[in-house]
Design a protein around this motif. Sequence first.
Motif, mmCIF file in Angstrom:
data_model
loop_
_atom_site.group_PDB
_atom_site.id
_atom_site.type_symbol
_atom_site.label_atom_id
_atom_site.label_comp_id
_atom_site.label_asym_id
_atom_site.label_seq_id
_atom_site.Cartn_x
_atom_site.Cartn_y
_atom_site.Cartn_z
ATOM 1 N N ALA A 1 11.799 114.698 66.036
ATOM 2 C CA ALA A 1 12.299 115.942 66.623
ATOM 3 C C ALA A 1 13.516 116.455 65.874
ATOM 4 C CB ALA A 1 12.627 115.725 68.105
ATOM 5 N N VAL A 2 14.448 115.561 65.551
ATOM 6 C CA VAL A 2 15.672 115.965 64.856
ATOM 7 C C VAL A 2 15.378 116.401 63.425
ATOM 8 C CG1 VAL A 2 17.895 115.129 63.995
ATOM 9 C CG2 VAL A 2 17.171 114.574 66.328
ATOM 10 N N ARG A 3 14.573 115.626 62.698
ATOM 11 C CA ARG A 3 14.281 115.986 61.307
ATOM 12 C C ARG A 3 13.492 117.282 61.217
ATOM 13 N NH1 ARG A 3 15.405 116.728 57.673
ATOM 14 N NH2 ARG A 3 13.825 116.105 56.147
ATOM 15 N N PHE A 4 12.533 117.457 62.124
ATOM 16 C CA PHE A 4 11.753 118.687 62.110
ATOM 17 C C PHE A 4 12.649 119.876 62.425
ATOM 18 C CE2 PHE A 4 7.014 117.517 62.486
ATOM 19 C CZ PHE A 4 7.193 116.367 61.735
ATOM 20 N N ALA A 5 13.569 119.693 63.371
ATOM 21 C CA ALA A 5 14.509 120.766 63.695
ATOM 22 C C ALA A 5 15.410 121.078 62.507
ATOM 23 C CB ALA A 5 15.340 120.383 64.917
ATOM 24 N N GLU A 6 15.852 120.037 61.804
ATOM 25 C CA GLU A 6 16.665 120.254 60.598
ATOM 26 C C GLU A 6 15.915 121.076 59.560
ATOM 27 O OE1 GLU A 6 19.398 116.173 60.684
ATOM 28 O OE2 GLU A 6 17.541 116.231 59.511
ATOM 29 N N GLU A 7 14.581 120.964 59.569
ATOM 30 C CA GLU A 7 13.763 121.709 58.607
ATOM 31 C C GLU A 7 13.275 123.039 59.168
ATOM 32 O OE1 GLU A 7 13.293 121.163 55.527
ATOM 33 O OE2 GLU A 7 14.042 119.109 55.297
ATOM 34 N N GLY A 8 13.823 123.439 60.324
ATOM 35 C CA GLY A 8 13.564 124.787 60.830
ATOM 36 C C GLY A 8 12.546 124.909 61.937
ATOM 37 N N ALA A 9 11.985 123.800 62.431
ATOM 38 C CA ALA A 9 10.963 123.875 63.476
ATOM 39 C C ALA A 9 11.582 123.887 64.866
ATOM 40 C CB ALA A 9 10.003 122.693 63.355
ATOM 41 N N THR B 1 20.251 127.629 59.566
ATOM 42 C CA THR B 1 19.570 128.842 59.140
ATOM 43 C C THR B 1 18.095 128.734 59.455
ATOM 44 O OG1 THR B 1 18.987 128.063 56.916
ATOM 45 C CG2 THR B 1 21.208 128.953 57.226
ATOM 46 N N SER B 2 17.367 129.837 59.248
ATOM 47 C CA SER B 2 15.930 129.837 59.467
ATOM 48 C C SER B 2 15.185 129.219 58.300
ATOM 49 C CB SER B 2 15.432 131.272 59.708
ATOM 50 O OG SER B 2 15.708 132.083 58.565
ATOM 51 N N GLU B 3 15.902 128.879 57.232
ATOM 52 C CA GLU B 3 15.251 128.298 56.067
ATOM 53 C C GLU B 3 14.963 126.820 56.309
ATOM 54 O OE1 GLU B 3 17.806 129.027 52.796
ATOM 55 O OE2 GLU B 3 17.501 131.189 52.801
ATOM 56 N N THR C 1 17.418 114.008 73.459
ATOM 57 C CA THR C 1 16.648 114.551 72.339
ATOM 58 C C THR C 1 16.728 116.074 72.320
ATOM 59 O OG1 THR C 1 15.095 112.685 72.268
ATOM 60 C CG2 THR C 1 14.335 114.769 71.340
ATOM 61 N N ALA C 2 16.550 116.678 73.490
ATOM 62 C CA ALA C 2 16.621 118.139 73.575
ATOM 63 C C ALA C 2 18.000 118.645 73.170
ATOM 64 C CB ALA C 2 16.283 118.590 74.996
ATOM 65 N N LYS C 3 19.035 117.929 73.574
ATOM 66 C CA LYS C 3 20.406 118.320 73.224
ATOM 67 C C LYS C 3 20.609 118.272 71.710
ATOM 68 C CE LYS C 3 25.245 117.039 74.229
ATOM 69 N NZ LYS C 3 25.666 116.630 72.875
ATOM 70 N N LEU D 1 21.156 121.813 66.666
ATOM 71 C CA LEU D 1 20.752 122.239 65.328
ATOM 72 C C LEU D 1 20.314 123.704 65.312
ATOM 73 C CD1 LEU D 1 18.791 119.022 64.338
ATOM 74 C CD2 LEU D 1 20.919 119.825 63.294
ATOM 75 N N GLY D 2 20.468 124.359 66.446
ATOM 76 C CA GLY D 2 20.145 125.777 66.508
ATOM 77 C C GLY D 2 18.676 126.069 66.719
#
Length: 268
Positions: free
Chosen positions: A26-34, A2-4, A61-63, A68-69
Motif C-alpha cells: 500500500a505504501v509503495r504503490f502510494a509512493e508511485e502515485g496509486a 506529485t501525481s507523477e 495503513t490508511a494513515k 503520501l497525498g
Amino acid sequence: MTSEGRLAGKIALITGAARGVGRAHAVRFAEEGADIIAVDVCRDLDTVRYPLSTSDDLALTAKLVGELGRRVATYEADVRVLSELEAAVAHGVSELGRLDIVCANAGVIAGHGLTWQLTEQEWQDTHDVNVRGVWNTIRAVLPVLRDSGGGAVVLTGSVAAYQAELDLAHHTSAAHSLDGLMKSLAVELAQFGVRVNSVNPGRVLTPLADNDELRPLFTLSTHILPVSWLDPADVSHAAVYLASDESRHVTGTSLRVDAGATHPFKLT
C-alpha cells in the motif's frame, strides 16, 4: 506527493493490507502515485497461533497512505467469503471510481507440524485463505477489470512453491497450488487484457514469520546473499514492477524475491 510515478492515476486493491507485506504494498504503490483500496480481515482465526491484524492496523495503513497525498478506502473482509470481497470491491470502486491493479496478498500459516500432526482445520484454514481466498478475490474483481478493459493482478506466493518446507506441508502445498492458479489465470484472463503474475518471497520480516510460534522454524538461513531477513518493501518493489506498464508484456510469471534461497546449492 506529485501525481507523477510509475503507478500514477491507478487504483490498487490490496488484500491483507493492514500490516506486513500488504501494508508495504500500500505504501509503495502510494509512493508511485496509486490510490489504494485496503482490505483485511482484522480479527484472529482460531487455528492461527499468532495474532492477526486489527482494525487499528488497517487504520494505520490508511494513515500512511494518506500522508503520501493519496486517496484510500478501507474495508474489513474475510477473503474466504466471496460476498464480503464483492462488498469490499463495490465499496472501493464507489469511493475511488475504478480499479486497475489487484494484489491478492492475504495469507496465513495455521499451526505447524509434520504432515500427519496437522489438524484438519489447520490444513483447511491455510488453504482457504492462501488459495481459495485468491480465487475469491479474482471472482470479485474480474467484472470490474473486464469492464474497464484490463488490468494487472499480482499474487503474493512463497518460495515454498519451489521446494518442501519442513513442518509446513499445508503452507507448501498451498504455495504450489497458488503457482498453478496464477498460470491458469494468466491464460484465461489474457482475453480481457488482464495480466496475472506472482511475487514469491523468501523469509520476510513480518508478523506471519517473526512470531514466537513460527520463528523457530526459520532459524536456519538458506539465503546466499548476506541477509537474514528480507524487508517487506523488498517484495513490494517487485510488485510495483509487475503492476506497472514496465511489465506490460509480462504475464504468467513468478518472480522470486528470496536472496537466492532457492538457488541450487549445498550447505556445508
